[in-house]
Design a protein around this motif. Structure first.
Motif, PDB file in Angstrom:
ATOM      1  N   ASN A  50      -4.534  -2.710   6.679  1.00 28.73           N
ATOM      2  CA  ASN A  50      -5.973  -3.121   6.346  1.00 28.73           C
ATOM      3  C   ASN A  50      -6.820  -2.032   6.986  1.00 28.73           C
ATOM      4  N   PRO A  51      -7.534  -1.339   6.148  1.00 24.08           N
ATOM      5  CA  PRO A  51      -8.213  -0.125   6.386  1.00 24.08           C
ATOM      6  C   PRO A  51      -9.568  -0.576   7.170  1.00 24.08           C
ATOM      7  N   ARG A  52      -9.887  -1.892   7.430  1.00 25.63           N
ATOM      8  CA  ARG A  52     -11.042  -2.265   8.233  1.00 25.63           C
ATOM      9  C   ARG A  52     -10.714  -2.389   9.616  1.00 25.63           C
ATOM     10  N   THR A  53      -9.232  -2.739   9.984  1.00 26.97           N
ATOM     11  CA  THR A  53      -9.127  -2.735  11.297  1.00 26.97           C
ATOM     12  C   THR A  53      -7.767  -1.898  12.034  1.00 26.97           C
ATOM     13  N   GLN A  54      -7.508  -1.045  10.856  1.00 23.89           N
ATOM     14  CA  GLN A  54      -6.120  -0.085  11.330  1.00 23.89           C
ATOM     15  C   GLN A  54      -6.629   1.239  11.040  1.00 23.89           C
ATOM     16  N   ASN A  55      -5.775   2.043  11.986  1.00 23.91           N
ATOM     17  CA  ASN A  55      -6.166   3.329  11.687  1.00 23.91           C
ATOM     18  C   ASN A  55      -5.141   4.172  10.870  1.00 23.91           C
ATOM     19  N   TRP A  56      -5.534   4.880   9.923  1.00 24.85           N
ATOM     20  CA  TRP A  56      -4.980   5.417   8.955  1.00 24.85           C
ATOM     21  C   TRP A  56      -3.823   6.333   9.204  1.00 24.85           C
ATOM     22  N   SER A  57      -4.180   7.287  10.410  1.00 29.66           N
ATOM     23  CA  SER A  57      -3.088   8.356  10.972  1.00 29.66           C
ATOM     24  C   SER A  57      -2.132   7.653  11.755  1.00 29.66           C
ATOM     25  N   GLU A  58      -2.314   6.402  12.103  1.00 30.19           N
ATOM     26  CA  GLU A  58      -1.313   5.573  12.904  1.00 30.19           C
ATOM     27  C   GLU A  58       0.309   5.334  11.973  1.00 30.19           C
ATOM     28  N   HIS A  59      -0.561   4.936  10.635  1.00 32.56           N
ATOM     29  CA  HIS A  59       0.297   4.630   9.604  1.00 32.56           C
ATOM     30  C   HIS A  59       0.920   5.416   8.742  1.00 32.56           C
ATOM     31  N   PHE A  60       0.146   6.445   8.372  1.00 30.70           N
ATOM     32  CA  PHE A  60       0.531   7.353   7.198  1.00 30.70           C
ATOM     33  C   PHE A  60       0.325   8.886   7.582  1.00 30.70           C
ATOM     34  N   PHE A  69       2.156  10.295   0.045  1.00 28.63           N
ATOM     35  CA  PHE A  69       1.832   9.737   1.382  1.00 28.63           C
ATOM     36  C   PHE A  69       3.459   9.435   1.958  1.00 28.63           C
ATOM     37  N   GLU A  70       3.192   9.609   3.326  1.00 24.81           N
ATOM     38  CA  GLU A  70       4.516   9.331   3.876  1.00 24.81           C
ATOM     39  C   GLU A  70       4.372   8.027   5.147  1.00 24.81           C
ATOM     40  N   GLY A  71       5.026   7.175   5.084  1.00 30.02           N
ATOM     41  CA  GLY A  71       4.882   6.002   6.019  1.00 30.02           C
ATOM     42  C   GLY A  71       5.412   6.407   7.385  1.00 30.02           C
ATOM     43  N   LEU A  72       4.556   6.047   8.537  1.00 32.06           N
ATOM     44  CA  LEU A  72       4.934   6.375   9.725  1.00 32.06           C
ATOM     45  C   LEU A  72       5.567   4.991  10.533  1.00 32.06           C
ATOM     46  N   THR A  73       5.037   3.918   9.774  1.00 30.90           N
ATOM     47  CA  THR A  73       5.440   2.639  10.584  1.00 30.90           C
ATOM     48  C   THR A  73       5.618   1.902   9.433  1.00 30.90           C
ATOM     49  N   PRO A 105      -8.149  15.002   1.738  1.00 29.89           N
ATOM     50  CA  PRO A 105      -9.323  14.624   2.187  1.00 29.89           C
ATOM     51  C   PRO A 105      -9.449  14.777   3.782  1.00 29.89           C
ATOM     52  N   ALA A 106     -10.448  15.105   4.408  1.00 27.91           N
ATOM     53  CA  ALA A 106     -10.625  15.484   5.707  1.00 27.91           C
ATOM     54  C   ALA A 106     -10.559  14.007   6.296  1.00 27.91           C
ATOM     55  N   SER A 107      -9.929  13.933   7.501  1.00 29.33           N
ATOM     56  CA  SER A 107      -9.463  12.764   8.166  1.00 29.33           C
ATOM     57  C   SER A 107     -10.542  12.522   9.227  1.00 29.33           C
TER      58      SER A 107
END
Length: 107
Positions: A50-60, A69-73, A105-107
Motif C-alpha cells: 500500500n503506497p499510501r501507508t507503507q514505505n517503499w524501501s522497507e519492502h523493495f 524489483f527485488e522483494g525484501l518482505t 528514480p530518486a528515492s
C-alpha cells in the motif's frame, strides 16, 4: 500511468485520496481487484503493498543493474509477483531508461 484503487471498489473501496494511487497501466491490469497474493518464498498469502501507508524501501530494492524489483518482505515479493513488476517488457524499458540516466528514480 493509471489510477488504481488500493482497496478495489468491488471490495468496498472508495474513490478517495487515501485509497487511490498512480500505477503503471500494466501493473494495474495485472493487479485487477486483488488485495493479497502468494509470497513465492513462504507460499503464504500476503497483503499487497500500500503506497499510501507503507514505505517503499522497507519492502523493495533494485537489482544490481537497477532493472528489476527485488522483494525484501513477503509484502514486497507478493506484490512483485501479482503485478508482474519484472515482466520482460518493463525490464527492457528500465534498461533503456538507465542508459539515458532516467532510472532508477530518486528515492
Amino acid at each position: 500511468m493509471s489510477y488504481d484503487h488500493i482497496q478495489p471498489i468491488s471490495k468496498g473501496g472508495e474513490t478517495s485520496f487515501e485509497n487511490v494511487c498512480l500505477a503503471c497501466r500494466s501493473c494495474n491490469e495485472f493487479k485487477s481487484d486483488a488485495t493479497v497474493a502468494v509470497d513465492p518464498v513462504t507460499g503464504e498469502n500476503a497483503p499487497l503493498f500500500n503506497p499510501r501507508t507503507q514505505n517503499w524501501s522497507e519492502h523493495f530494492s533494485w537489482s544490481s543493474d537497477t532493472t528489476k524489483f527485488e522483494g525484501l518482505t513477503s509484502i514486497g515479493r507478493a506484490t512483485i509477483v501479482r503485478l508482474r513488476m519484472n515482466n520482460s517488457v518493463i525490464v527492457a524499458a528500465r534498461r533503456r531508461w538507465a542508459i539515458s540516466g532516467w532510472h532508477p528514480p530518486a528515492s
